[in-house]
Motif scaffolding. Sequence first.
Motif, PDB file in Angstrom:
ATOM      1  N   THR A   1      60.096  -3.798  58.083  1.00 38.35           N
ATOM      2  CA  THR A   1      61.128  -4.177  57.118  1.00 38.35           C
ATOM      3  C   THR A   1      60.473  -4.867  55.925  1.00 38.35           C
ATOM      4  N   VAL A   2      61.250  -5.045  54.881  1.00 44.70           N
ATOM      5  CA  VAL A   2      60.759  -5.777  53.712  1.00 44.70           C
ATOM      6  C   VAL A   2      60.348  -7.191  54.108  1.00 44.70           C
ATOM      7  N   GLN A   3      61.133  -7.798  55.002  1.00 42.25           N
ATOM      8  CA  GLN A   3      60.821  -9.159  55.440  1.00 42.25           C
ATOM      9  C   GLN A   3      59.469  -9.208  56.167  1.00 42.25           C
ATOM     10  N   HIS A   4      59.188  -8.184  56.970  1.00 38.28           N
ATOM     11  CA  HIS A   4      57.887  -8.127  57.641  1.00 38.28           C
ATOM     12  C   HIS A   4      56.758  -8.108  56.615  1.00 38.28           C
ATOM     13  N   VAL A   5      56.886  -7.248  55.622  1.00 38.71           N
ATOM     14  CA  VAL A   5      55.817  -7.085  54.637  1.00 38.71           C
ATOM     15  C   VAL A   5      55.640  -8.363  53.822  1.00 38.71           C
ATOM     16  N   LEU A   6      56.749  -8.963  53.412  1.00 32.76           N
ATOM     17  CA  LEU A   6      56.663 -10.185  52.623  1.00 32.76           C
ATOM     18  C   LEU A   6      56.069 -11.336  53.429  1.00 32.76           C
ATOM     19  N   GLY A   7      56.270 -11.310  54.725  1.00 35.44           N
ATOM     20  CA  GLY A   7      55.780 -12.404  55.570  1.00 35.44           C
ATOM     21  C   GLY A   7      54.392 -12.180  56.133  1.00 35.44           C
ATOM     22  N   LEU A   8      53.780 -11.028  55.851  1.00 30.34           N
ATOM     23  CA  LEU A   8      52.501 -10.691  56.485  1.00 30.34           C
ATOM     24  C   LEU A   8      51.398 -11.661  56.083  1.00 30.34           C
ATOM     25  N   HIS A   9      51.257 -11.942  54.792  1.00 31.36           N
ATOM     26  CA  HIS A   9      50.180 -12.820  54.345  1.00 31.36           C
ATOM     27  C   HIS A   9      50.333 -14.215  54.954  1.00 31.36           C
TER      28      HIS A   9
ATOM     29  N   HIS B   1      42.979   5.690  64.660  1.00 35.56           N
ATOM     30  CA  HIS B   1      42.856   5.890  66.101  1.00 35.56           C
ATOM     31  C   HIS B   1      41.780   4.975  66.693  1.00 35.56           C
ATOM     32  N   ALA B   2      40.662   4.819  65.986  1.00 35.73           N
ATOM     33  CA  ALA B   2      39.612   3.914  66.461  1.00 35.73           C
ATOM     34  C   ALA B   2      40.126   2.480  66.537  1.00 35.73           C
ATOM     35  N   GLY B   3      40.868   2.063  65.507  1.00 37.17           N
ATOM     36  CA  GLY B   3      41.451   0.727  65.539  1.00 37.17           C
ATOM     37  C   GLY B   3      42.434   0.551  66.672  1.00 37.17           C
ATOM     38  N   ARG B   4      43.222   1.598  66.954  1.00 37.96           N
ATOM     39  CA  ARG B   4      44.176   1.521  68.062  1.00 37.96           C
ATOM     40  C   ARG B   4      43.451   1.427  69.402  1.00 37.96           C
ATOM     41  N   MET B   5      42.366   2.200  69.576  1.00 44.65           N
ATOM     42  CA  MET B   5      41.584   2.110  70.816  1.00 44.65           C
ATOM     43  C   MET B   5      41.023   0.702  70.997  1.00 44.65           C
ATOM     44  N   ALA B   6      40.508   0.129  69.906  1.00 43.61           N
ATOM     45  CA  ALA B   6      39.966  -1.222  69.985  1.00 43.61           C
ATOM     46  C   ALA B   6      41.062  -2.236  70.308  1.00 43.61           C
ATOM     47  N   ALA B   7      42.237  -2.051  69.720  1.00 46.11           N
ATOM     48  CA  ALA B   7      43.355  -2.961  69.993  1.00 46.11           C
ATOM     49  C   ALA B   7      43.762  -2.912  71.457  1.00 46.11           C
ATOM     50  N   ASP B   8      43.817  -1.728  72.038  1.00 46.93           N
ATOM     51  CA  ASP B   8      44.171  -1.611  73.452  1.00 46.93           C
ATOM     52  C   ASP B   8      43.152  -2.312  74.339  1.00 46.93           C
ATOM     53  N   ALA B   9      41.865  -2.136  74.027  1.00 46.89           N
ATOM     54  CA  ALA B   9      40.829  -2.799  74.811  1.00 46.89           C
ATOM     55  C   ALA B   9      40.918  -4.312  74.659  1.00 46.89           C
TER      56      ALA B   9
ATOM     57  N   LEU C   1      43.204 -14.229  68.423  1.00 44.18           N
ATOM     58  CA  LEU C   1      42.182 -13.419  67.766  1.00 44.18           C
ATOM     59  C   LEU C   1      42.592 -11.945  67.741  1.00 44.18           C
ATOM     60  N   CYS C   2      43.192 -11.475  68.816  1.00 41.88           N
ATOM     61  CA  CYS C   2      43.703 -10.107  68.853  1.00 41.88           C
ATOM     62  C   CYS C   2      44.849  -9.940  67.852  1.00 41.88           C
ATOM     63  N   TRP C   3      45.681 -10.942  67.747  1.00 47.40           N
ATOM     64  CA  TRP C   3      46.785 -10.938  66.775  1.00 47.40           C
ATOM     65  C   TRP C   3      46.227 -10.784  65.363  1.00 47.40           C
ATOM     66  N   LEU C   4      45.192 -11.575  65.044  1.00 49.31           N
ATOM     67  CA  LEU C   4      44.561 -11.476  63.729  1.00 49.31           C
ATOM     68  C   LEU C   4      43.986 -10.076  63.516  1.00 49.31           C
ATOM     69  N   PHE C   5      43.353  -9.525  64.533  1.00 52.26           N
ATOM     70  CA  PHE C   5      42.778  -8.182  64.418  1.00 52.26           C
ATOM     71  C   PHE C   5      43.854  -7.146  64.108  1.00 52.26           C
ATOM     72  N   LEU C   6      44.955  -7.201  64.832  1.00 53.82           N
ATOM     73  CA  LEU C   6      46.030  -6.236  64.609  1.00 53.82           C
ATOM     74  C   LEU C   6      46.640  -6.383  63.218  1.00 53.82           C
ATOM     75  N   LEU C   7      46.856  -7.601  62.785  1.00 51.41           N
ATOM     76  CA  LEU C   7      47.441  -7.818  61.462  1.00 51.41           C
ATOM     77  C   LEU C   7      46.555  -7.266  60.355  1.00 51.41           C
ATOM     78  N   GLN C   8      45.251  -7.490  60.470  1.00 46.52           N
ATOM     79  CA  GLN C   8      44.372  -6.994  59.413  1.00 46.52           C
ATOM     80  C   GLN C   8      44.225  -5.475  59.482  1.00 46.52           C
ATOM     81  N   GLN C   9      44.339  -4.889  60.659  1.00 47.49           N
ATOM     82  CA  GLN C   9      44.313  -3.433  60.765  1.00 47.49           C
ATOM     83  C   GLN C   9      45.533  -2.811  60.094  1.00 47.49           C
TER      84      GLN C   9
END
Length: 641
Positions: free
Chosen positions: A585-593, A534-542, A562-570
């Motif tokens: 999806t599996v494709q999302h997870v495989l492509g995350l890194h 929830h804290a991460g979500r509040m920070a993402a919204d801000a 920078l926000c994109w990077l923050f969300l991905l690492q969260q």
Amino acid sequence: MTALTLGYAETFRSSTGGGGDHPATPISLLPVLPVQQGSTKPGPRSATRELTHLLFDRDDRERVHGGWRRLLAGSLFPYLPDLTPAERTAVSYDRLRLVNSTVDDPAALAHDPRLLAGLHEWAGFVDGGLCTLASIHYNLFIGSLLDHDCYGRDLSTFTSMKRVGTFLCTEMAHGNDVASLQTVAALDPTTGGFVLNTPNPGACKFMPNTSLIGGPKSAVVAARLMVDGEDQGIFLFLTPLSNEDGHLPGVTVRQLPPRTGTPVDHCLTSFDHVWLPREAMLEADHGRLDEDDTLTSSLGNRRKRFLRSVNRVTMGKLCMSAGTLGMARAALAIAVRYAHHRHVSGPKSGQRIPVVGHRSHHGRLLHSLANAYAMTFLHRAVMDRFVAHEESEREEVERMIAIAKGWITWQAREITTESRERCGAQGLFPENRISDLPGNIEGGITAEGDNLVIWVKAAAEMLFENQADPLASDPLPAAERDLTDLRFLRDLLASVVGTWQTRARTALRQGPSGDPIGRWNESSGAALEMVSAHAGRMAADAFLEAAEQATDPATRKLLTNLCWLFLLQQLRQHTGDLLAEQRLTVQHVLGLHQTIDAVLAELAPHMMTLVDAFDLPDEFLAEVPIANADYLDHYRRSATS
């Protein structure tokens, strides 16, 4: 006070034109000192300017931050590495008086949440002791007086700092359960005053700054009001502690051993039947004594009266968050600059390249930068809510502040530790201004509500909400969404909150019957994961809101990435749950890194712009050897002098 610190104080007074407690020329809240011209900081200036504007309260930037920035990072606050702990503490008190001499109305400062938090934000990385003392004197002490019926009370002794204010609440045996404290203020029917007493060793007040360092002091003391032997609950009592000759009769103070972080004169303090006048009790609608000694209150129980009495702790959480924010940003600015100055062997024989060229180096710093921006925007959003909230929203806003305080201070510790490590052995030298910061942040993690404890309280409250974090109404299935869609990523984070909320509720229902602690133990782990997400979500919204406010295309692109990077690492740690629930999806997870690596590559050339936007004054950075390209010359000069 030592001769050294007396001379330091005299330097303060002569430099500011002031005379003791009263400045020669009163000014409106903060001084307008000359702005340094000709900065040589690199980076696209338009993007840097707008980033700074967005980070530092936008159109309110000069009022909230400008004066503090110029004052606290200027020549009047030099780095003094060779002092003893007692001398450092005395200097922090001198600096507090200097700050006070520049403020035309200290009571107005205590009443202005943004300006007060701004003081902590800029004081934190300059002098952690000053940051602590300012929080106690202005917020907890003067703020508590102002929040009660003190309109007829003369506060000039405290606003002039002829007497320093402190706050005595926590006891040796009552920290996180401070509502059970045992210090007693018994109404004396003969005189109409009160008798303040410490009934046992466990009731000694723990860690207040009550020594003789810093001059005469008074305190607001949290004590249990007893009227005719009946417990009326906990209230605050204005209590003088010391004068020029020492501690007053009945007041016993023993200094505690040095603690981690910048030294402050923490003590154990107890009272032996100290008489106080009737006006010592701080009264307001939540509790006051009538002429016939009957307590009247707008609140229905003693716990609510206690929480209202110590309401300034909520503002204290914002101050602690602000202080650690400043420390985290300063550490990153130093580490990023050093990463560009420090050269190592390149892939070709004889080649030298800056260490920042390595993904293993700049990747870690960029993750920290993303967190630092998110922390700052979250603090601004929470402050906005605090300033504008209605009484009916009090509990919700207090919970939001508690969650933000825990998340920001924990993140600040990680960032300062990471920054120190990225500076290698250089980061271990105190003159490079990083090595002390993690220890200073430890104080903020515990002060004004231990992080874990206030998160446990928030978790218990959130457990029974209908939907802790609502999702956006986008009907598209996961297979048709993309990791470049920031709103999709934000909603994934909100769904993580819901997942942990459901798990915590299930665990609570299935816990051992008739055993409340056992049931909570079964659910608390999942409930705390819910609060963290929830804290991460509040920070993402801000963060998302701030990015949308950018008007310059370069600024908007930087913030979006920078926000994109923050969300991905969260989201990275939650991919298993999101995959199981078919939100990824599996494709999302495989492509995350690979996606994270692509964002890091995009951001790496702009790291100096991102830290220049933190607006650290050139005077401060000039005193930090590794923040400058000629740092090797500095060490050669030091070694030969």
